[in-house]
Write a protein that holds these residues in place. Structure first.
Motif, PDB file in Angstrom:
ATOM      1  N   THR A  93       0.853  -1.186   0.000  1.00  0.00           N
ATOM      2  CA  THR A  93       0.000   0.000   0.000  1.00  0.00           C
ATOM      3  C   THR A  93       0.890   1.237   0.000  1.00  0.00           C
ATOM      4  O   THR A  93       1.851   1.321   0.764  1.00  0.00           O
ATOM      5  N   VAL A  94       0.577   2.185  -0.870  1.00  0.00           N
ATOM      6  CA  VAL A  94       1.320   3.445  -0.919  1.00  0.00           C
ATOM      7  C   VAL A  94       0.481   4.535  -0.259  1.00  0.00           C
ATOM      8  O   VAL A  94      -0.668   4.758  -0.640  1.00  0.00           O
ATOM      9  N   ALA A  95       1.060   5.190   0.748  1.00  0.00           N
ATOM     10  CA  ALA A  95       0.390   6.287   1.438  1.00  0.00           C
ATOM     11  C   ALA A  95       0.902   7.609   0.869  1.00  0.00           C
ATOM     12  O   ALA A  95       2.033   8.017   1.144  1.00  0.00           O
ATOM     13  N   ILE A  96       0.076   8.236   0.060  1.00  0.00           N
ATOM     14  CA  ILE A  96       0.439   9.535  -0.515  1.00  0.00           C
ATOM     15  C   ILE A  96       0.061  10.638   0.465  1.00  0.00           C
ATOM     16  O   ILE A  96      -1.039  10.650   1.006  1.00  0.00           O
ATOM     17  N   ASN A  97       0.988  11.568   0.682  1.00  0.00           N
ATOM     18  CA  ASN A  97       0.816  12.646   1.657  1.00  0.00           C
ATOM     19  C   ASN A  97       0.889  13.992   0.936  1.00  0.00           C
ATOM     20  O   ASN A  97       1.903  14.692   0.988  1.00  0.00           O
ATOM     21  N   PRO A  98      -0.166  14.365   0.256  1.00  0.00           N
ATOM     22  CA  PRO A  98      -0.080  15.494  -0.682  1.00  0.00           C
ATOM     23  C   PRO A  98       0.313  16.823  -0.062  1.00  0.00           C
ATOM     24  O   PRO A  98       1.200  17.510  -0.579  1.00  0.00           O
ATOM     25  N   ILE A  99      -0.314  17.210   1.048  1.00  0.00           N
ATOM     26  CA  ILE A  99      -0.044  18.544   1.588  1.00  0.00           C
ATOM     27  C   ILE A  99       1.339  18.634   2.210  1.00  0.00           C
ATOM     28  O   ILE A  99       2.076  19.604   1.997  1.00  0.00           O
ATOM     29  N   SER A 100       1.744  17.634   2.956  1.00  0.00           N
ATOM     30  CA  SER A 100       3.090  17.620   3.528  1.00  0.00           C
ATOM     31  C   SER A 100       4.144  17.668   2.435  1.00  0.00           C
ATOM     32  O   SER A 100       5.133  18.414   2.526  1.00  0.00           O
ATOM     33  N   ASN A 101       3.957  16.888   1.383  1.00  0.00           N
ATOM     34  CA  ASN A 101       4.922  16.874   0.286  1.00  0.00           C
ATOM     35  C   ASN A 101       4.961  18.202  -0.460  1.00  0.00           C
ATOM     36  O   ASN A 101       6.024  18.629  -0.940  1.00  0.00           O
ATOM     37  N   LEU A 102       3.832  18.877  -0.568  1.00  0.00           N
ATOM     38  CA  LEU A 102       3.814  20.198  -1.188  1.00  0.00           C
ATOM     39  C   LEU A 102       4.500  21.228  -0.295  1.00  0.00           C
ATOM     40  O   LEU A 102       5.302  22.042  -0.763  1.00  0.00           O
ATOM     41  N   LYS A 103       4.200  21.183   1.001  1.00  0.00           N
ATOM     42  CA  LYS A 103       4.725  22.183   1.936  1.00  0.00           C
ATOM     43  C   LYS A 103       6.243  22.101   2.063  1.00  0.00           C
ATOM     44  O   LYS A 103       6.931  23.116   2.173  1.00  0.00           O
ATOM     45  N   LEU A 104       6.778  20.882   2.042  1.00  0.00           N
ATOM     46  CA  LEU A 104       8.219  20.687   2.127  1.00  0.00           C
ATOM     47  C   LEU A 104       8.887  20.652   0.748  1.00  0.00           C
ATOM     48  O   LEU A 104      10.083  20.398   0.647  1.00  0.00           O
ATOM     49  N   ALA A 105       8.071  20.911  -0.290  1.00  0.00           N
ATOM     50  CA  ALA A 105       8.564  20.919  -1.674  1.00  0.00           C
ATOM     51  C   ALA A 105       9.251  19.609  -2.041  1.00  0.00           C
ATOM     52  O   ALA A 105      10.235  19.585  -2.786  1.00  0.00           O
ATOM     53  N   SER A 106       8.724  18.516  -1.513  1.00  0.00           N
ATOM     54  CA  SER A 106       9.287  17.200  -1.815  1.00  0.00           C
ATOM     55  C   SER A 106       8.888  16.716  -3.198  1.00  0.00           C
ATOM     56  O   SER A 106       9.597  15.913  -3.814  1.00  0.00           O
ATOM     57  N   GLY A 107       7.738  17.171  -3.680  1.00  0.00           N
ATOM     58  CA  GLY A 107       7.264  16.758  -4.989  1.00  0.00           C
ATOM     59  C   GLY A 107       5.859  16.195  -4.923  1.00  0.00           C
ATOM     60  O   GLY A 107       5.196  16.248  -3.886  1.00  0.00           O
ATOM     61  N   ILE A 108       5.401  15.659  -6.049  1.00  0.00           N
ATOM     62  CA  ILE A 108       4.044  15.122  -6.172  1.00  0.00           C
ATOM     63  C   ILE A 108       4.125  13.660  -6.590  1.00  0.00           C
ATOM     64  O   ILE A 108       4.689  13.332  -7.639  1.00  0.00           O
ATOM     65  N   SER A 109       3.567  12.781  -5.790  1.00  0.00           N
ATOM     66  CA  SER A 109       3.570  11.345  -6.111  1.00  0.00           C
ATOM     67  C   SER A 109       2.764  11.076  -7.373  1.00  0.00           C
ATOM     68  O   SER A 109       1.785  11.775  -7.663  1.00  0.00           O
ATOM     69  N   ASN A 110       3.156  10.036  -8.075  1.00  0.00           N
ATOM     70  CA  ASN A 110       2.453   9.682  -9.315  1.00  0.00           C
ATOM     71  C   ASN A 110       1.262   8.784  -8.985  1.00  0.00           C
ATOM     72  O   ASN A 110       1.219   7.601  -9.350  1.00  0.00           O
ATOM     73  N   GLY A 111       0.297   9.348  -8.282  1.00  0.00           N
ATOM     74  CA  GLY A 111      -0.897   8.604  -7.912  1.00  0.00           C
ATOM     75  C   GLY A 111      -1.655   8.025  -9.081  1.00  0.00           C
ATOM     76  O   GLY A 111      -2.073   6.854  -9.034  1.00  0.00           O
ATOM     77  N   PRO A 112      -1.862   8.794 -10.160  1.00  0.00           N
ATOM     78  CA  PRO A 112      -2.604   8.249 -11.302  1.00  0.00           C
ATOM     79  C   PRO A 112      -1.982   6.979 -11.882  1.00  0.00           C
ATOM     80  O   PRO A 112      -2.689   6.015 -12.181  1.00  0.00           O
ATOM     81  N   LYS A 113      -0.661   6.966 -12.019  1.00  0.00           N
ATOM     82  CA  LYS A 113       0.012   5.775 -12.555  1.00  0.00           C
ATOM     83  C   LYS A 113      -0.178   4.584 -11.619  1.00  0.00           C
ATOM     84  O   LYS A 113      -0.492   3.470 -12.073  1.00  0.00           O
ATOM     85  N   MET A 114       0.009   4.825 -10.315  1.00  0.00           N
ATOM     86  CA  MET A 114      -0.114   3.739  -9.351  1.00  0.00           C
ATOM     87  C   MET A 114      -1.524   3.173  -9.342  1.00  0.00           C
ATOM     88  O   MET A 114      -1.715   1.947  -9.318  1.00  0.00           O
ATOM     89  N   MET A 115      -2.516   4.045  -9.340  1.00  0.00           N
ATOM     90  CA  MET A 115      -3.900   3.576  -9.298  1.00  0.00           C
ATOM     91  C   MET A 115      -4.255   2.835 -10.580  1.00  0.00           C
ATOM     92  O   MET A 115      -4.961   1.825 -10.546  1.00  0.00           O
ATOM     93  N   LYS A 116      -3.765   3.315 -11.711  1.00  0.00           N
ATOM     94  CA  LYS A 116      -4.030   2.644 -12.987  1.00  0.00           C
ATOM     95  C   LYS A 116      -3.423   1.251 -13.001  1.00  0.00           C
ATOM     96  O   LYS A 116      -3.983   0.313 -13.584  1.00  0.00           O
ATOM     97  N   MET A 117      -2.277   1.082 -12.332  1.00  0.00           N
ATOM     98  CA  MET A 117      -1.613  -0.226 -12.262  1.00  0.00           C
ATOM     99  C   MET A 117      -2.280  -1.168 -11.263  1.00  0.00           C
ATOM    100  O   MET A 117      -1.952  -2.352 -11.227  1.00  0.00           O
ATOM    101  N   GLY A 118      -3.176  -0.636 -10.436  1.00  0.00           N
ATOM    102  CA  GLY A 118      -3.830  -1.476  -9.439  1.00  0.00           C
ATOM    103  C   GLY A 118      -3.129  -1.511  -8.107  1.00  0.00           C
ATOM    104  O   GLY A 118      -3.435  -2.355  -7.254  1.00  0.00           O
ATOM    105  N   ILE A 119      -2.185  -0.588  -7.891  1.00  0.00           N
ATOM    106  CA  ILE A 119      -1.546  -0.469  -6.577  1.00  0.00           C
ATOM    107  C   ILE A 119      -2.557   0.125  -5.607  1.00  0.00           C
ATOM    108  O   ILE A 119      -3.319   1.034  -5.958  1.00  0.00           O
ATOM    109  N   ASN A 120      -2.575  -0.384  -4.381  1.00  0.00           N
ATOM    110  CA  ASN A 120      -3.498   0.146  -3.379  1.00  0.00           C
ATOM    111  C   ASN A 120      -2.968   1.481  -2.871  1.00  0.00           C
ATOM    112  O   ASN A 120      -2.011   1.535  -2.109  1.00  0.00           O
ATOM    113  N   VAL A 121      -3.604   2.556  -3.297  1.00  0.00           N
ATOM    114  CA  VAL A 121      -3.170   3.904  -2.935  1.00  0.00           C
ATOM    115  C   VAL A 121      -4.089   4.464  -1.861  1.00  0.00           C
ATOM    116  O   VAL A 121      -5.312   4.498  -2.024  1.00  0.00           O
TER     117      VAL A 121
END
Length: 429
Positions: A264-292
């Motif tokens: 399971t991938v836990a995406i943390n959108p606001i924390s990653n934006l605030k620390l300028a870490s980047g944006i996870s590729n949620g669409p790709k993961m979900m399309k592949m069937g990864i549990n997001v």
């Protein structure tokens, strides 16, 4: 308890109006258009309310509530080294208990019924969660930057003691996970050793992975081109159930590993934006069937647990990441916030409004300006609803928050004790 004549968000994440939902003990026993013959006791008037599954926060560090707003406008490594680590060095049991309790209060206020928590001072965290009535998967974060022998690590002893003492605690509301903090804070012996303990006890491994570009690239330099996901996989970390937080900089084979190993991938959108870490590729993961699933990270890097804000951000930044406004539908975003998070925590009978499932429910107000007009109520939940619209939070069939009041938490005492504990730590810095 009987919710009567209420709009529900059903198991397919579609809305149905004028429904009856009967809760018996900790379980949803009845869902239907007709009022049940059985007496479910107390009735809740569903007028201007939506009943839906509560949120499952897939990545958190609850005691870090004590550091809310303490380190701002810093890059991650400076934030950690100059603000967070020195503060954490002064933590004590009392501070961790009240910091956790404050986060439980905020979680319930914003509809979070369960969290995947990674930290230390485990007994104090467990007690706060138990006292609050919430649910949590708690793991003792293991780091070993100095390369100490694995079985000499105090964190390993605490982790093993916690598994023995607290797994299934508070009628199963507390589940113990294990946790490698990250690749850059451990060595291979530590990763392999904790992976073996996790597999032995059939637990879930909670780990930070590829949160920043620096972390990702330095791992490749240290391990012959292996990314954090590839390195962890080679060390056997994903040979059991696992929850990988962030995964912002995953590339190539990483996605196949996450899929094949059912991570399971836990995406943390606001924390990653605030620390300028980047944006996870949620669409790709979900399309592949990864549990997001969706996480808040700590309130020291977020700075709140307003989960509806997190859901909206999750859905919108995915569109920017993919350069495609059609990716991540409202239904997919709600699934990530509820059912996917529950599955990531190993709570297979949670995260959806369905007969036979746990009554971890929230009621959302619709008699507010931001929820009208209603062209599509599911769309409104994701893009228009606010955390302040949550009127009720129920965990295992017990109302823990309703219309500004807590049934298990003395909120005034919690705020007072949190401020006191924080002030005492600041005096030492």
């Amino acid at each position: 308890m009987l919710f009567k004549e209420i709009t529900i968000l059903n198991k397919d994440f579609e809305t149905e109006e004028n429904m009856y939902v009967g809760v018996n003990g900790d379980t949803v026993e009845y869902i239907g258009k007709d009022k049940p013959a059985k007496d479910f006791g107390q009735e809740y008037d569903g007028k201007n309310r939506i009943l839906m599954p509560g949120f499952y926060n897939a990545h958190a560090h609850s005691p870090m509530a004590l550091m809310r707003g303490y380190g701002e406008n810093l890059v991650l490594q400076d934030w950690l080294n100059t603000r967070i680590f020195p503060f954490e060095d002064k933590l004590n049991s009392n501070a961790v208990y009240w910091g956790t309790m404050l986060c439980m209060a905020e979680s319930l206020r914003f509809g979070i019924v369960s969290s995947s928590d990674m930290y230390y001072f485990i007994p104090d965290m467990v007690q706060a969660v138990a006292d609050s009535g919430a649910k949590s998967n708690i793991s003792r974060s293991v780091a070993n930057p100095m390369g100490m022998p694995f079985h000499q690590l105090p964190s390993i002893k605490e982790a093993e003691d916690s598994i023995r003492l607290y797994n299934g605690y508070a009628d199963g509301r507390v589940i113990m996970d294990t946790s490698i903090h990250a690749e850059y804070t451990t060595n291979e012996e530590t990763v392999r050793g904790l992976a073996a303990i996790t597999k032995e006890h059939n637990l879930i491994m909670h780990v930070h992975a590829s949160e920043t570009k620096l972390e990702h690239e330095e791992c490749k330099a240290r391990h012959g081109g292996l990314t954090p996901v590839q390195y962890f996989n080679q060390c056997g970390l994903f040979d059991t159930k696992a929850l990988a937080a962030h995964c912002v900089w995953c590339e190539g084979e990483d996605f196949d590993i996450l899929k094949d190993k059912n991570v399971t991938v836990a995406i943390n959108p606001i924390s990653n934006l605030k620390l300028a870490s980047g944006i996870s590729n949620g669409p790709k993961m979900m399309k592949m069937g990864i549990n997001v699933a969706i996480g808040t990270d700590s309130v020291s890097s977020n700075n709140s647990l307003n989960f509806l804000e997190e859901v909206k951000t999750f859905a919108t930044i995915a569109k920017v990441r993919a350069d495609d406004p059609t990716v991540i539908t409202p239904k997919e975003a709600l699934a990530a916030a509820t059912r996917n998070g529950a599955l990531g925590q190993g709570r297979v009978d949670c995260g959806v409004l369905q007969e036979g499932f746990k009554a971890d429910l929230i009621a959302l107000r619709t008699d507010v300006p931001n929820m009208h007009p209603i062209h599509n109520l599911t769309n409104n939940i994701v893009y228009a609803a606010a955390g302040s619209d949550i009127a009720l939070t129920m965990v295992d069939g017990k109302i823990l928050y309703k219309d500004g009041e807590y049934t298990t938490i003395d909120i005034e005492k919690t705020i007072f004790e949190t401020e006191k504990a924080t002030a005492e730590i600041l005096k030492q810095l």
